[in-house]
Enzyme design. Structure first.
Site, PDB file in Angstrom:
ATOM      1  N   SER A   1       2.027  47.002  28.894  1.00  0.00           N
ATOM      2  CA  SER A   1       3.054  47.584  29.551  1.00  0.00           C
ATOM      3  C   SER A   1       2.738  47.466  31.081  1.00  0.00           C
ATOM      4  O   SER A   1       1.277  47.654  31.461  1.00  0.00           O
ATOM      5  CB  SER A   1       3.322  49.196  29.139  1.00  0.00           C
ATOM      6  OG  SER A   1       2.194  49.779  29.224  1.00  0.00           O
TER       7      SER A   1
ATOM      8  N   CYS B   1       7.343  40.163  25.363  1.00  0.00           N
ATOM      9  CA  CYS B   1       7.613  40.479  26.902  1.00  0.00           C
ATOM     10  C   CYS B   1       8.508  39.161  27.391  1.00  0.00           C
ATOM     11  O   CYS B   1       8.962  39.524  28.400  1.00  0.00           O
ATOM     12  CB  CYS B   1       6.350  40.429  27.309  1.00  0.00           C
ATOM     13  SG  CYS B   1       5.031  39.112  26.470  1.00  0.00           S
TER      14      CYS B   1
ATOM     15  N   GLU C   1      -2.618  33.127  31.454  1.00  0.00           N
ATOM     16  CA  GLU C   1      -3.046  32.714  30.161  1.00  0.00           C
ATOM     17  C   GLU C   1      -2.711  31.224  29.933  1.00  0.00           C
ATOM     18  O   GLU C   1      -1.856  30.600  30.311  1.00  0.00           O
ATOM     19  CB  GLU C   1      -2.856  33.686  29.152  1.00  0.00           C
ATOM     20  CG  GLU C   1      -3.251  35.126  29.616  1.00  0.00           C
ATOM     21  CD  GLU C   1      -3.313  36.201  28.383  1.00  0.00           C
ATOM     22  OE1 GLU C   1      -2.104  36.594  27.851  1.00  0.00           O
ATOM     23  OE2 GLU C   1      -4.139  36.365  27.656  1.00  0.00           O
TER      24      GLU C   1
ATOM     25  N   GLU D   1      -1.082  40.505  31.740  1.00  0.00           N
ATOM     26  CA  GLU D   1       0.299  39.841  31.525  1.00  0.00           C
ATOM     27  C   GLU D   1       0.832  41.156  31.027  1.00  0.00           C
ATOM     28  O   GLU D   1       0.727  41.919  30.126  1.00  0.00           O
ATOM     29  CB  GLU D   1       0.038  38.932  30.232  1.00  0.00           C
ATOM     30  CG  GLU D   1       1.223  38.184  30.000  1.00  0.00           C
ATOM     31  CD  GLU D   1       2.069  38.704  28.888  1.00  0.00           C
ATOM     32  OE1 GLU D   1       3.140  39.344  29.390  1.00  0.00           O
ATOM     33  OE2 GLU D   1       1.938  38.440  27.811  1.00  0.00           O
TER      34      GLU D   1
ATOM     35  N   ASN E   1       3.015  43.886  19.746  1.00  0.00           N
ATOM     36  CA  ASN E   1       4.057  43.146  19.470  1.00  0.00           C
ATOM     37  C   ASN E   1       3.913  41.507  18.948  1.00  0.00           C
ATOM     38  O   ASN E   1       4.479  41.019  18.159  1.00  0.00           O
ATOM     39  CB  ASN E   1       5.017  42.936  20.491  1.00  0.00           C
ATOM     40  CG  ASN E   1       4.496  42.277  21.671  1.00  0.00           C
ATOM     41  OD1 ASN E   1       3.378  42.159  21.800  1.00  0.00           O
ATOM     42  ND2 ASN E   1       5.365  41.789  22.623  1.00  0.00           N
TER      43      ASN E   1
END
Ligand code: ADP
Length: 475
Positions: free
Chosen positions: A225, A280, A455, A246, A148
């Site tokens: 995911s 996300c 992160e 993440e 993404n």
């Protein structure tokens, strides 16, 4: 059709086995990427280990200078890389350019941070001892990124790993490997020592397995995911491999009656529709305080209807295609499910007719019941479910009624309420009067099933450092 190579131990490797890369705006392949098998990934890990011995000795300042050079190369090729992101992912070109811009900023931020892997000295409790805490690079790191944000989510791992003194192997998503190939070209042009950064592609499970099971790989940083995250957790158990994860999100947006309505509509629009809803941290459900519910919906629907949908390479396009047919089917399912359960469809609701690619209309649903799939699952599409609430406590409770906890958004002008929200919303990132919270110097990550670790920021580099306590007898 061009086959792009991989970058292994300082060299370009083209393989006969290659995966097609599909442009989601046309549904057609436009290029291929070379692939490697598990044995070649093992070799990459060994080469990365060999490179680590020297790379860890390079000063933080000098490592930072390499990162700055990569940033400069990326800046020089910004338009080309942005175009590649649009071709493989479908996002509007301006958003591809923004993604390259953010990647450059991450590289520059970690270029500076490389000099700041500070330890500390802790006062001794008994005579004749001194206590030092030192930070040392973990070793070879694996970086697994999703489709993404194909460039920036790889850079978000690679930059801090290199800054920390780790060597790193990047595995981009099957759908979007090519912006990572261009990134590898930038690394090559920056003359990073061979083996410090490598790029692999191929079977995700084989590559994942090798990174998990090879003891030389000391860390895996993953974005994707929750299901794949769970697989990695299981796989990491036997080797007790440290993971940064993440994972998915299901972000709520709370709009209070004291908010600046225009700003709230604008913020909810960007949090929802940026990247065609495939983020996300995308707004997944919008709760609006009842006295302004109708007004909010009017303005929000007008803006959603005005969004320009099309091939991301066309000028002025704001909404590109979804990544593939599965994503399109899931979007339709979420809308049909909501309507079946009593929601009102205010605009959109279906795939765009007469388009070859995977386009879905910007969609607004009102009065969506809590049992709706789009209120519980990660939708990853330009679908905005909106519903009304009466009390702040109720809104917080509904916002927190999720296994996910990546991001949350709230719009209010009441400072006391803002503090209550930041303390009580269960999310790793909270945008208050802000629909785009991500920035290089602030920690990015989630609570609950949205992942482990952070992160970006100092935490982002710490994720690649071991903490060692040195107890020194000097008596
Ligand atoms: P999405 O559903 O968004 O595609 P995934 O979790 O499937 O998310 O993919 C995110 C990244 O994880 C991609 O690079 C993908 O190839 C990779 N991946 C998928 N399955 C595995 C696996 N079993 N082991 C390691 N990586 C995997």
């Amino acid at each position: 059709m061009k086959t792009y190579p991989l970058y292994l131990n300082g060299g370009w490797v083209r393989t006969p086995a290659a995966n097609p890369v599909i442009n989601p705006a046309t549904g057609k392949p436009f290029a291929r990427v070379s692939t490697v098998d598990r044995a070649r990934v093992r070799q990459a890990v060994e080469d990365a280990q060999a490179a680590f011995r020297a790379w860890r000795q390079v000063t933080g300042k000098a490592r930072g200078e390499f990162l700055s050079k990569i940033a400069w190369q990326l800046e020089r090729r910004c338009d080309e890389v942005a175009r590649m992101i649009t071709l493989e992912n479908g996002k509007p070109l301006a958003q591809g350019q923004a993604e390259v811009g953010m990647s450059i900023d991450h590289l520059r931020w970690f270029a500076e941070e490389a000099r700041r892997a500070y330890g500390r000295i802790i006062p001794n409790q008994v005579d004749g001892k001194r206590h030092l805490v030192v930070k040392t690079p973990m070793g070879v790191a694996g970086a697994i990124s999703p489709w993404n944000f194909p460039l920036v989510l790889g850079v978000r791992k690679v930059a801090p790993a290199l800054a920390a003194g780790c060597t790193v192997i990047l595995k981009p998503a099957r759908q979007t490997p090519l912006s990572s190939v261009l990134f590898a070209e930038c690394v090559d042009a920056a003359k990073l020592p061979k083996g410090a950064f490598q790029l692999v592609a191929g079977s995700a499970s084989e590559i994942g397995q090798e990174l998990l099971e090879n003891p030389l790989c000391r860390k895996i940083s993953f974005t994707g995911s929750t299901e794949t995250g769970q697989l990695l957790i299981r796989g990491a158990a036997s080797g007790v491999k440290p993971l940064s994860l993440e994972l998915g999100g299901q972000a709520p947006v709370l709009v209070f009656k004291d908010a600046d309505l225009e700003k709230a509509v604008e913020g909810a629009m960007i949090a929802k529709f940026r990247n065609t809803g495939q983020s996300c941290i995308a707004a997944n459900r919008i709760y609006v305080e009842r006295p302004i519910y109708r007004k909010f919906l009017e303005r929000f629907v007008a803006k959603a209807k005005a969004l320009n949908v099309g091939d991301g390479l066309e000028p002025e396009v704001q909404i590109g295609p979804l990544i593939d047919k599965n994503a399109l089917d899931k979007a339709s399912e979420h809308v049909e499910d909501a309507v079946r359960k009593g929601a009102r469809l205010l605009c959109g609701g279906k795939p765009l007719p007469r388009r070859k690619g995977f386009f879905f209309e910007p969609t607004v649903l009102a009065d969506v019941p809590a049992q709706g799939l789009c209120m519980r699952e990660e939708t990853f599409a330009p679908i905005a479910p909106v519903c009304a609430f009466d009390k702040e406590e109720e809104a917080i409770e509904r916002a927190n009624a999720s296994n996910y906890g990546l991001s949350a958004y709230a719009f209010t002008n009441d400072l006391r309420r803002a503090f209550r929200l930041m303390e009580n919303l269960e999310a790793g990132m909270i945008g208050i009067n802000d629909g785009v919270p991500t920035t290089s110097q602030c920690p990015f990550g989630g609570v609950k099933q949205s992942g482990w670790g952070r992160e970006l920021a100092t935490e982002g580099m710490d994720a690649f450092l071991d903490t060692k306590h040195i107890s020194l007898g000097i008596g």
